[in-house]
Design an enzyme around this catalytic site. Structure first.
Site, PDB file in Angstrom:
ATOM      1  N   CYS A 158       0.506  39.094  58.239  1.00 38.83           N
ATOM      2  CA  CYS A 158      -0.437  39.143  57.145  1.00 38.83           C
ATOM      3  C   CYS A 158      -1.854  39.053  57.706  1.00 38.83           C
ATOM      4  CB  CYS A 158      -0.117  38.060  56.121  1.00 38.83           C
ATOM      5  SG  CYS A 158      -0.994  36.544  56.229  1.00 38.83           S
ATOM      6  N   PRO A 159      -2.853  39.762  57.206  1.00 40.43           N
ATOM      7  CA  PRO A 159      -2.826  40.425  55.890  1.00 40.43           C
ATOM      8  C   PRO A 159      -2.373  41.887  55.908  1.00 40.43           C
ATOM      9  CG  PRO A 159      -5.035  40.519  56.783  1.00 40.43           C
ATOM     10  CD  PRO A 159      -4.196  39.831  57.814  1.00 40.43           C
TER      11      PRO A 159
END
Lengths: 385, 78
Positions: B17-18
């Site tokens: 992530c992201p």
């Protein structure tokens, strides 16, 4: 420049009451489940990183301009992502938490408990991410640790800094809420592990079984460590009395509660054991003993140095609603009223702590995240509040 | 494992992530309303993130499940 910071640095800023904004960019559900808890009031804001992605201007506008910004996310990538967006909008003092919220969950902060100049040193290791406490006793260059968590690196560094060697670890019980470090420390340093067979019988690793009344030494000429078997939270729950002055009470005695006896799934039976422990072992102890508990519930329980410690007398007096119950039936009823669900992961953690399960490191980190649910009293009151 | 028709597939395996959410957004932006994106990720964080992002943006998360391949999402563009 975006600056990385460690969980220990964050804790020190919180402790010093520094003025900054803690910007948590995880999704609301994860944020709601587990977040940074500070000893003092902290300015915290939750704006998920994908909000910055969808509506950059509106999200940036939520962040105050006149403060240092410390960004927190799950791992660190999203915090960097948001940090860069903030910098592109002219924020000039932005940091991101290295390795994310897990590093906060594992972080330990040492606090000296007794005065400088004493023959031995008592240390408290706070784990703010779990609201749990492990304890250290240094005597003649030997370090005994009570209820270590799995942050081996921290304990090894602490021992090196204080010129001592970890020689033994004591388990107050088979933990359900966090992964114990005793096995790992023993493997790395050769230290001995002590625990009660009521909990550790059948464990896959070597340990020395303790019995009520046994006396061990912190070091050859060091203070005594006396075993007080105190079943209830678990059948093998044990307190360790140090030098007739301190009692490492594990999950038996908390500063504002008792350890809940329903986690093992035999609430009534274990509540009966706990009642007997309370009446025959706890209430009959020297009331001037200083209690060193395995958890706290709120930061407010700590003193001005962030030490979680109180005399047995004060604990009995200020928690009369539990400690003052005078019949087993009433006590069992009190426990029943307070039964609440335990996190599903507790069953797995117990297996890891008995050495029957050995998940990957990442998996252990994720099992180990989250505040504990070990105290008996507060639940019913909270529900009715 | 559930299966259904989809119009595009996006492989976010191995990404942290992201990135899975950023790439998902970019893919969705190129699609037409009512079309379905299949996305596969291995980052455990994507499970709650994609679900929160979808409810925030109004795209419909038809399937959110864990398979041998990873976390599999079917997202219908609003």
């Amino acid at each position: 420049m975006l600056t990385p910071y460690s969980a220990n640095e964050l804790f020190n800023w919180l402790r010093q009451k520094d003025d900054f904004l803690l910007l948590d960019v995880r999704n609301e559900e994860d944020f709601g489940r587990f977040q940074v808890e500070s000893p003092y009031k902290v300015h915290m804001l939750n704006v998920p990183y994908f909000d910055f992605m969808e509506e950059e201007e509106a999200s940036v506008a939520k962040v105050p301009r006149n403060k240092k910004i410390k960004v927190v996310c799950a791992k660190e990538g999203s915090a960097q992502y948001v940090g860069e967006i903030l910098e592109s909008h002219g924020f000039d003092d932005v940091g991101y938490l290295k390795e994310g919220i897990v590093s906060w969950g594992n972080m330990l902060a040492p606090v000296r408990v007794n005065d400088e100049g004493e023959a031995y040193e008592v240390w408290q290791f706070i784990r703010p991410g779990k609201a749990s406490l492990s304890w250290g006793l240094i005597s003649e260059g030997e370090l005994s640790i009570f209820d270590p968590s799995r942050n081996l690196e921290f304990y090894e560094e602490f021992a090196a800094e204080h010129g001592c060697k970890i020689t033994q670890t004591f388990e107050t019980h088979l933990q359900a809420d966090y992964i114990s470090g005793s096995r790992f420390i023993s493997k790395a340093t050769g230290s001995k592990v002590f625990g009660h067979s009521g909990d550790f019988m059948g464990a896959s690793f070597d340990y020395t079984a303790v019995q009520n009344g046994d006396i061990f030494k912190a070091s050859p000429k060091g203070p005594d460590i006396e075993v007080v078997h105190s079943p209830g939270h678990t059948p093998g729950s044990t307190c360790y009395k140090i030098d007739d002055t301190y009692v490492v009470s594990g999950d038996t005695i908390f500063l504002v509660s008792l350890g809940r006896p329903d986690l093992g799934g035999k609430a009534v039976e274990w509540a009966g054991m706990l009642y007997e422990t309370m009446t025959k072992k706890i209430r009959t102890m020297d009331p001037t003993l200083q209690i060193l508990p395995g958890h706290y519930i709120e930061w407010a329980e700590a003193d001005e140095n962030l030490v979680f410690m109180d005399t047995l007398q004060n604990i009995l007096d200020s928690n009369a609603a539990i400690y003052g119950i005078s019949s087993e039936a009433d006590f069992v009823e009190f426990i029943k009223q307070n039964i609440r669900k335990q996190p599903d992961v507790y069953a797995e953690i117990r297996k890891v702590n008995a050495g029957w399960l050995d998940p990957e490191d990442d998996e252990q980190s994720s099992m180990d995240l989250g505040k504990n649910e070990c105290a008996a009293s507060a639940y019913a009151a909270q529900q009715s509040a | 494992m559930s299966e259904m028709n989809f119009d595009q597939v996006l492989d976010c395996k191995g990404m942290n992530c992201p990135l899975p959410v950023i790439k998902t957004k970019k893919a969705i932006d190129t699609m037409d309303s009512g079309q379905v994106l299949k996305m596969i990720a291995t980052d455990p964080g994507s499970k709650n993130d994609i679900s929160a992002w979808a409810s925030r943006t109004g795209h419909e998360l038809l399937i959110n499940e864990q398979t041998d391949e990873g976390y599999v999402f079917f997202i219908k563009k609003k």
